[in-house]
Design an enzyme around this catalytic site. Structure first.
Site, PDB file in Angstrom:
ATOM      1  N   ASP A  83       0.862  -1.183   0.000  1.00 54.48           N
ATOM      2  CA  ASP A  83       0.000   0.000   0.000  1.00 54.48           C
ATOM      3  C   ASP A  83       0.897   1.231   0.000  1.00 54.48           C
ATOM      4  O   ASP A  83       2.106   1.147   0.229  1.00 54.48           O
ATOM      5  CB  ASP A  83      -0.897  -0.014   1.248  1.00 54.48           C
ATOM      6  CG  ASP A  83      -1.786   1.225   1.313  1.00 54.48           C
ATOM      7  OD1 ASP A  83      -2.429   1.549   0.305  1.00 54.48           O
ATOM      8  OD2 ASP A  83      -1.822   1.885   2.362  1.00 54.48           O
ATOM      9  N   CYS A 107     -11.349   3.167  -0.422  1.00 55.56           N
ATOM     10  CA  CYS A 107     -10.011   3.635  -0.029  1.00 55.56           C
ATOM     11  C   CYS A 107      -9.648   2.866   1.239  1.00 55.56           C
ATOM     12  O   CYS A 107     -10.510   2.648   2.109  1.00 55.56           O
ATOM     13  CB  CYS A 107     -10.062   5.144   0.247  1.00 55.56           C
ATOM     14  SG  CYS A 107      -8.570   5.788   1.035  1.00 55.56           S
ATOM     15  N   HIS A 151      -8.271   3.519   3.916  1.00 54.26           N
ATOM     16  CA  HIS A 151      -8.462   4.134   5.236  1.00 54.26           C
ATOM     17  C   HIS A 151      -9.912   4.137   5.715  1.00 54.26           C
ATOM     18  O   HIS A 151     -10.178   4.235   6.896  1.00 54.26           O
ATOM     19  CB  HIS A 151      -7.990   5.595   5.201  1.00 54.26           C
ATOM     20  CG  HIS A 151      -6.506   5.756   5.116  1.00 54.26           C
ATOM     21  ND1 HIS A 151      -5.765   5.265   4.073  1.00 54.26           N
ATOM     22  CD2 HIS A 151      -5.630   6.373   5.960  1.00 54.26           C
ATOM     23  CE1 HIS A 151      -4.494   5.568   4.256  1.00 54.26           C
ATOM     24  NE2 HIS A 151      -4.389   6.242   5.397  1.00 54.26           N
TER      25      HIS A 151
HETATM   26  N1  DGL Z   1      -4.119   3.723   0.086  1.00 56.49           N
HETATM   27  C1  DGL Z   1      -4.759   4.763  -0.652  1.00 56.49           C
HETATM   28  C2  DGL Z   1      -5.962   4.189  -1.412  1.00 56.49           C
HETATM   29  O1  DGL Z   1      -6.544   3.211  -1.011  1.00 56.49           O
HETATM   30  C3  DGL Z   1      -5.180   5.909   0.235  1.00 56.49           C
HETATM   31  C4  DGL Z   1      -4.044   6.764   0.730  1.00 56.49           C
HETATM   32  C5  DGL Z   1      -3.299   7.447  -0.396  1.00 56.49           C
HETATM   33  O2  DGL Z   1      -3.836   8.398  -1.013  1.00 56.49           O
HETATM   34  O3  DGL Z   1      -2.193   7.021  -0.678  1.00 56.49           O
HETATM   35  O4  DGL Z   1      -6.330   4.720  -2.410  1.00 56.49           O
END
Ligand code: DGL
Length: 283
Positions: free
Chosen positions: A22, A196, A198
């Site tokens: 990630d 996403c 988060h």
């Molecule tokens: N991991 C990112 C996503 O799922 C979110 C955080 C980022 O913008 O890097 O898109």
């Protein structure tokens, strides 16, 4: 003799870890789900904490970063790779699939499938980073399966820093959620994809804002499920939990290991002892 050698080789392959990556800490929500659903599997996790966020970067940059991470994970002898980041799944997965010779899956297809199964009125909302929404990928997958389904995307860039600041249940997050989500409520979606990494961590805030009639889809759950199916189909599933002395989970980051560790320990059910910093630009 040959068969025995083969069996031994296969045994070794099954025992190799799964690479999960990630842009930073968010993919831990996916790793957590893999740990729950596939407790026998070893994991090598990489979080690109030096270059996060990916959600506001261009396709080219996200592909370049993802390629470097895949090269790093391959040095860790992984048997399969999970692109836990939605933004990287949106832009880099199709490119990576053509370049690597081990199985690789992302989180977007799984999320899209779950949403189609969940919707009753054919109106699905997607909340995600600007990159994921801009790519139109959820829309594309959903429409390919059911062209009658309406998909409404909404970029919610402030959610990522709010989660990283630990404001999971806070009046500020409630307020931002109202601003972002009101238009999705107004068009009457009945299913919302948390597109996403988060967002599952503010699931209760999003749920409260959307109301009880909207089903929230966490792609992490279905991704772990798909991974399990894929490993079984390919005969790559680890049949037993690695023995004592074998590290089950290893964590690598590109910066700020202490901060990563603290965040990881707030969401994983077991304590992580260390995360190692590597220079990802070397790969
Ligand atoms: N991991 C990112 C996503 O799922 C979110 C955080 C980022 O913008 O890097 O898109």
């Amino acid at each position: 003799m040959d068969i025995t050698m083969c069996e031994k080789e296969e045994q070794l392959l099954c025992n190799r870890p799964i690479g999960v990556f990630d842009s930073g800490v968010g993919g831990l929500t996916v790793a957590r789900e893999i740990m729950r659903q596939l407790p026998n599997e070893r994991i090598v996790y990489f979080g690109d904490t030096a270059r996060v966020p990916y959600g506001n970067k261009s396709r080219e940059t996200i592909i370049k970063f993802s390629r470097q991470i895949v090269r790093f994970l391959q040095t860790q002898q992984v048997k399969a790779i999970v692109v836990a980041c939605n933004s990287a799944s949106a832009y880099a997965l199709e490119v990576l699939e053509k370049e690597v010779d081990i199985p690789i899956i992302g989180v977007v297809k799984s999320g899209a499938m779950s949403a189609i199964q969940a919707t009753r009125n054919g109106k699905i909302g997607v909340i995600a980073t600007e990159a994921t929404i801009g790519s139109g990928i959820y829309n594309r997958y959903i429409q390919a399966i059911d062209s009658n389904t309406v998909v409404l995307g909404k970029a919610c860039p402030l959610f990522v820093p709010l989660v990283e600041e630990g404001l999971w249940e806070d009046p500020v997050t409630d307020e931002i959620a109202k601003r972002y989500l009101t238009e999705l409520i107004d068009v009457g979606i009945d299913t919302l994809i948390l597109g996403c990494t988060h967002y599952p961590l503010i699931r209760s805030t999003v749920g409260k804002t959307m109301g009880p009639d909207v089903t929230l889809v966490n792609p992490a759950y279905e991704t772990a499920h798909e991974l399990k199916r894929m490993l079984q189909d390919m005969g790559l599933e680890s049949g037993h939990r690695p023995g004592l002395g074998t590290e089950l989970y290893r964590f690598f980051v590109s910066d700020a290991a202490d901060k990563f560790q603290k965040f990881a320990n707030s969401i994983l059910t077991y304590g992580i002892l260390s995360a190692k910093v590597i220079n990802i630009e070397e790969f």
